[in-house]
Design an enzyme around this catalytic site. Structure first.
Site, PDB file in Angstrom:
ATOM      1  N   ASP A  35      -0.903  -0.089 -11.663  1.00 52.89           N
ATOM      2  CA  ASP A  35      -1.407   0.721 -10.543  1.00 52.89           C
ATOM      3  C   ASP A  35      -2.661   0.116  -9.901  1.00 52.89           C
ATOM      4  O   ASP A  35      -3.709   0.778  -9.812  1.00 52.89           O
ATOM      5  CB  ASP A  35      -1.760   2.138 -11.036  1.00 52.89           C
ATOM      6  CG  ASP A  35      -0.615   2.801 -11.795  1.00 52.89           C
ATOM      7  OD1 ASP A  35       0.549   2.565 -11.447  1.00 52.89           O
ATOM      8  OD2 ASP A  35      -0.917   3.573 -12.733  1.00 52.89           O
ATOM      9  N   GLU A 209       5.428   8.836  -4.665  1.00 50.31           N
ATOM     10  CA  GLU A 209       4.094   8.972  -5.255  1.00 50.31           C
ATOM     11  C   GLU A 209       3.229   7.819  -4.770  1.00 50.31           C
ATOM     12  O   GLU A 209       3.581   7.130  -3.812  1.00 50.31           O
ATOM     13  CB  GLU A 209       4.182   9.014  -6.784  1.00 50.31           C
ATOM     14  CG  GLU A 209       4.875   7.834  -7.417  1.00 50.31           C
ATOM     15  CD  GLU A 209       5.010   7.929  -8.928  1.00 50.31           C
ATOM     16  OE1 GLU A 209       4.624   8.945  -9.524  1.00 50.31           O
ATOM     17  OE2 GLU A 209       5.503   6.955  -9.524  1.00 50.31           O
TER      18      GLU A 209
HETATM   19  O1  FUB Z   1       0.620   4.824 -14.193  1.00 53.48           O
HETATM   20  C1  FUB Z   1       1.143   6.098 -14.328  1.00 53.48           C
HETATM   21  C2  FUB Z   1       1.952   6.449 -13.140  1.00 53.48           C
HETATM   22  O2  FUB Z   1       3.029   5.565 -13.001  1.00 53.48           O
HETATM   23  C3  FUB Z   1       1.226   6.343 -11.834  1.00 53.48           C
HETATM   24  O3  FUB Z   1       0.337   7.373 -11.612  1.00 53.48           O
HETATM   25  C4  FUB Z   1       2.384   6.298 -10.937  1.00 53.48           C
HETATM   26  O4  FUB Z   1       2.069   5.934  -9.622  1.00 53.48           O
HETATM   27  C5  FUB Z   1       3.239   5.277 -11.641  1.00 53.48           C
HETATM   28  O5  FUB Z   1       2.847   3.971 -11.395  1.00 53.48           O
END
Ligand code: FUB
Length: 445
Positions: A35, A209
């Site tokens: 991320d 997301e």
């Molecule tokens: O890293 C945990 C979660 O996985 C993140 O918050 C999402 O965007 C995905 O990458």
């Protein structure tokens, strides 16, 4: 995987702050990172990633993401990265469940000389029993932290994947996700919402997301991972307003061919080149909750649309000839060349390239070479008597060296003389003419 896990649980010197790591993709090669939120502060590029770990026995959540803290990394050349160590730990967040291992994707921004880290984690179980994700803020005097968390999370924000954007008029916006993407204005104190959250349903179907908003030439680009088919791919929409409405425009990066379910990215302009930072599971091919951050160049068409980015091993930045050049992180290779882990029990040991058929080759771009270099140092394992040509800039470019190897029993280093050449930034070609050769890295001196 056993040694790899003990490496993570007992990180020792590997995870101390201030260590420089020289790398192509993945960018960080001594721990898992995911991320990546990249920011330019004081002329340097800083990355605020999540920090995937294998949690201590009996803690965290098996088969899921586990993160207890954040590190920040910086670089001036996109090749050498400095790990500034832990900038915030779950145990130090007053409102958070200190054993949740849920310090998911963060973002950071500078305003008025202070640095604000926005991060999601699970809140302590509330009286009504709700213990979902909230988003908090931690403040520092320097991009390298330490960041001091606020006592409470941001009122009115439930979700993950915060992203902050400051417009040219000074107005700050916060974006986040909870199956959909939300956005609102932030007050000048950077700690409270200044408007009701809006929901951006671009697109309307499929999990979405990880918002990342940036502005270029008056257009606001809302970019996000979206599951259109099987796993997340990176897409974008545009608007003439930071709060939309946004029109869906296209795909920035396709789904991972290896089935890694998440992708999560950021897009920044650094020294007049745009870059896409994203993640993959390079060091953990069998478990996609232990990820590694990468970068590749990103280009716009004249009409402002984003060209699709093909993920590469080579990544970005210029490599110095007297550093170890990991040619298994190639720019291009012939069909029959392949890569393999140096140690499948400890994948952080990296890879080597396998040239096992005459005519197979590998190209490694952008190596800064000065003409006084006289030798090439190779770490290799010759499975038979072999001959390798090293050429500059093209498969039939100037010959730098023609090297004969006798059969070896395992990897070893040897130095060989090279021909004179023109100083500058060159692409290197390694072409097998005879035999069967594995090469771990090369270096010039
Ligand atoms: O890293 C945990 C979660 O996985 C993140 O918050 C999402 O965007 C995905 O990458």
């Amino acid at each position: 995987m056993k040694n790899l896990i003990s490496n993570i649980l007992v990180p020792g010197a590997l995870l101390l702050s201030g260590i420089s790591v020289s790398a192509q993709n993945p960018l960080i090669q001594d721990q898992f990172t995911a991320d990546p939120s990249a920011r330019v502060f004081n002329g340097k590029i800083y990355i605020y990633p999540s920090h995937d770990i294998v949690p201590p026995e009996g803690e965290g959540r098996a088969d899921w993401f586990n993160m207890e803290d954040y590190h920040v990394f910086s670089s001036e050349d996109l090749t050498n990265w400095t790990d500034h160590g832990v900038i915030l730990d779950q145990k130090d967040v007053p409102w958070a469940d200190s054993k949740a291992y849920s310090m998911w994707a963060p973002d950071a921004i500078e305003k008025g000389g202070k640095y604000y880290l926005y991060f999601p984690t699970r809140q302590k179980a509330a009286k009504d029993g709700e213990a979902g994700f909230s988003i908090g803020v931690a403040i520092a005097e320097s991009p390298e932290g330490p960041f001091l968390p606020q006592d409470q999370s941001i009122e009115g924000v439930k979700g993950i994947d915060p992203n902050v954007f400051i417009d040219a008029d000074g107005q700050t916006y916060l974006y986040w996700s909870r199956d959909k993407i939300y956005g609102a204005k932030l007050k000048d104190n950077m700690l409270e919402l200044a408007s009701e959250p809006m929901i951006f349903e671009v697109p309307k179907k499929g999990h979405i997301e990880g918002p990342w908003l940036f502005e270029r030439k008056g257009t606001y680009y809302l970019t996000y991972p979206h599951v259109a088919n099987n796993t997340e791919r990176l897409e974008y929409a545009t608007s003439d307003n930071p709060l939309g409405p946004f029109d869906h425009r296209g795909v920035i990066m396709d789904e991972s061919p290896t089935g890694v379910w998440t992708n999560h990215h950021s897009i920044v302009d650094y020294k007049h080149q745009w870059y896409l930072f994203y993640h993959h599971a390079d060091f953990s091919p069998d478990f996609d909750k232990l990820r590694s951050i990468r970068a590749d160049s990103l280009f716009f068409e004249d009409n402002g649309t984003i060209q699709k980015v093909e993920p590469t091993f080579r990544g970005v930045g210029i490599v110095q000839a007297n550093d170890k050049i990991q040619i298994d992180r190639f720019s291009e290779k012939s069909e029959r060349a392949s890569i393999a882990f140096n140690d499948t029990e400890n994948t952080f040991e990296g890879w080597h390239i396998v040239l096992n058929e005459p005519g197979s080759w590998v190209r490694f771009n952008s190596v800064e070479m000065e003409g006084a270099l006289e030798q090439i140092d190779l770490r290799f394992d010759a499975k038979a008597e072999s001959t390798l040509e090293v050429r500059l800039d093209a498969e039939d470019g100037p010959l730098l060296a023609e090297i004969d190897f006798s059969e070896s029993s395992g990897f070893k280093n040897e130095k060989f003389n090279i021909q004179k050449f023109r100083s500058g930034v060159h692409d290197l070609f390694f072409i097998l003419r005879k035999g069967n050769l594995k090469i771990d890295w090369v270096r010039f001196e």
